[in-house]
Design a protein around this motif. Sequence first.
Motif, short mmCIF file in Angstrom:
data_model
loop_
_atom_site.label_atom_id
_atom_site.label_comp_id
_atom_site.label_asym_id
_atom_site.label_seq_id
_atom_site.Cartn_x
_atom_site.Cartn_y
_atom_site.Cartn_z
N ASN A 1 0.86 -1.30 -0.08
CA ASN A 1 -0.15 0.05 0.08
C ASN A 1 0.84 1.24 0.04
OD1 ASN A 1 0.87 -0.36 2.71
ND2 ASN A 1 -0.81 0.30 3.65
N ARG A 2 2.13 1.27 0.16
CA ARG A 2 3.02 2.27 0.02
C ARG A 2 4.29 1.99 -0.72
NH1 ARG A 2 5.38 4.83 4.61
NH2 ARG A 2 4.80 7.16 3.64
N ALA A 3 4.05 1.10 -1.55
CA ALA A 3 5.10 0.77 -2.53
C ALA A 3 5.65 1.86 -3.57
CB ALA A 3 4.69 -0.25 -3.48
N LEU A 4 5.00 3.05 -3.72
CA LEU A 4 5.32 4.13 -4.37
C LEU A 4 6.42 4.71 -3.77
CD1 LEU A 4 4.15 5.82 -6.52
CD2 LEU A 4 3.18 7.30 -5.39
N ASN A 5 6.88 4.43 -2.47
CA ASN A 5 8.10 4.99 -1.76
C ASN A 5 9.18 4.14 -1.87
OD1 ASN A 5 6.69 7.43 -0.56
ND2 ASN A 5 5.52 5.90 0.38
N ASP A 6 9.06 3.13 -2.66
CA ASP A 6 10.29 2.23 -2.75
C ASP A 6 11.26 2.81 -3.44
OD1 ASP A 6 8.85 0.17 -1.78
OD2 ASP A 6 8.68 -1.10 -3.63
N LEU A 7 12.57 2.55 -3.01
CA LEU A 7 13.65 3.66 -3.75
C LEU A 7 15.13 2.69 -3.56
CD1 LEU A 7 14.26 6.31 -4.69
CD2 LEU A 7 14.95 7.17 -2.44
N GLU A 8 15.92 2.90 -4.59
CA GLU A 8 17.06 2.44 -4.63
C GLU A 8 18.08 3.50 -4.76
OE1 GLU A 8 17.37 -0.38 -7.65
OE2 GLU A 8 16.35 -1.99 -6.55
N THR A 9 19.27 3.68 -4.13
CA THR A 9 19.98 4.91 -4.15
C THR A 9 21.60 4.20 -4.18
OG1 THR A 9 20.57 5.22 -1.93
CG2 THR A 9 18.59 6.31 -2.99
N ALA A 10 22.65 4.98 -4.81
CA ALA A 10 23.96 4.49 -5.02
C ALA A 10 24.64 5.97 -5.08
CB ALA A 10 24.48 3.86 -6.16
N SER A 11 25.81 5.85 -3.94
CA SER A 11 26.56 7.11 -3.91
C SER A 11 28.03 6.83 -3.85
CB SER A 11 26.16 7.83 -2.73
OG SER A 11 26.23 7.16 -1.53
N ALA A 12 28.93 7.71 -4.11
CA ALA A 12 30.34 7.65 -4.29
C ALA A 12 30.77 8.97 -3.61
CB ALA A 12 30.86 7.35 -5.47
N GLU A 13 31.96 9.05 -2.70
CA GLU A 13 32.38 10.16 -2.22
C GLU A 13 34.10 10.25 -2.23
OE1 GLU A 13 30.59 12.36 1.23
OE2 GLU A 13 32.86 11.99 2.17
N VAL A 14 34.69 11.25 -2.55
CA VAL A 14 36.09 11.13 -2.20
C VAL A 14 36.56 12.51 -1.61
CG1 VAL A 14 36.74 9.59 -4.02
CG2 VAL A 14 36.48 11.89 -4.62
N GLY A 15 37.80 12.32 -0.85
CA GLY A 15 37.95 13.68 -0.22
C GLY A 15 39.42 13.60 0.40
#
Length: 399
Positions: free
Chosen positions: A180-194
Motif C-alpha cells: 500500500n506504500r510501494a510508491l515510496n520504494d527507492l534504490e540509491t547509490a552514492s560515491a564520495e572522495v575527499g
Amino acid sequence: MRHKTGVSGSTLLLAAALAPLPSWALFNDTLEVFAAENVTYDSNVFRLSPSLDPNQAIGSSKRSDIIFTTSLGFSLNVPVSLQRFQLSYVWFDSRYRTFKDIDNRGHTARAAYLWAITPRLTGELSYQEQESLASFANIQGRRPDLVTARMAVANAAWMVTPSWRLHSDLNATQVEHSENRALNDLETASAEVGVSYVSAQENRIGVAVRGERGRAPDERLLFGLPFDNEYTQTGVGVQGRWVVTGHSRFDGRADYIRRQYEQLSERNFSGPTFRATYTWTPTGKITVATTLQRDIAPLDDITTSFALVTGLTVRPDWAVTDKINVRGNFGYARYEYRGDPARGLDFEHRVRTAGVSVLYRPAARISISGGVARETRTSTLANGDYKVDIATLEARVGF
C-alpha cells in the motif's frame, strides 16, 4: 510478512531478565547471545490529529496501546591481527494489546569486515539489513507499512603522511515498503572522495565531493500515470574537527547540494546543507552533545516528496555511578516538504521532542532501562498535527 501472536510468555521472560543471573564468556568473550523484553505505552499509536474522530479515522475509540516486544539475538566481534570481523543479528516480535492487526515481526542484521593493511591504511566492507514497522507519523492512519531496508558500504581511509588523509566511500541502499506504500520504494547509490589536513592535535579540515543517484526499482502508477522517483544529486563541501580543549570538541560538515528529479521538477533543490556537533565533557561523568543541522531528511522519514530538515538536538548523558546512566534527548526540527506527488502541494511540519531515560546495569551483561518522552508536531497540512506520550521499560540479559 506480518504475523500475529499473543502476549503469553512476556512476563516470564521479563522476570528472567530481572533476575541476578551470572554472565559467561563465549568463545573467549567474542560472542554474546542475548534476550530482551520491552514494554511500551504509546498514547497515540497512529499519530492522529486531536481534531480527528478516531472512530472514523481508525475504526476504534482508542488512540493508545501497550506494546510488548521480545528480542533475541547475538553479536560476534573477532579481532584478527589488525583486522576485525563482526556479525550480529536480532529477531524481534512486537505484539499490541488492542490493535492486534498491526502485530509484527522483524529483524536487524549486520556483517562487517574492518580491514587494515597497515595502521595508516584502513577501511570497512559491510552489509546491513532491517525489517521493521514504519512510524505512523507520515501515514496517520491504520495502514501498517512493513519496511525492509538494505545497505552495503565500502570505504577506505589512508594517512598518506602524518598530516594528510585521503578517504573514499561507496554506498548502496534499497528500501522496500508494503504494497500500500510501494510508491515510496527507492534504490540509491552514492560515491564520495575527499582529502583532509590533520594537525598534531588531531584537528582536521578537508574537502569532499559526492555524487548520488536514486531510482524506483519498479515503475508505479500515480493517478493512473507512470511515475518514477529517479533523481541525481551532486555536492561539494568542507568537513572538519576542532579539539577546543580537553573537555570540548567541534565536528562539522557543510556542503552545497544540487538535486534534480526526472519527474515533478518542483521537488528540485539547490542550496547549502550542514551538520555541526559540539561535544562538551565538563567532567568524566557528564557528556553533552549538541547538534545543529540542515540536511535532506533520511530515507526512513521521507515520502516521494523532497524533504529538507533543519533542527537542533541536545543529548546530555550523566554516568551517575558505574552502573547507572541518566540520558536526555531534547530537540526541535522543521521539515519542509516540496512538491509531494500524492498531494500536489508543499507543506511543513515542526516537531518538538523531549525525553529522559535511565539505564541500570546490575551486572556486566544484564541491563534494565526505562524512560518517558513527549513528541508534538504542528503542521501546515490539514490534520497533520499530533501529540504523543511514550513510556518504556526494558530488561536485557546476555551471556
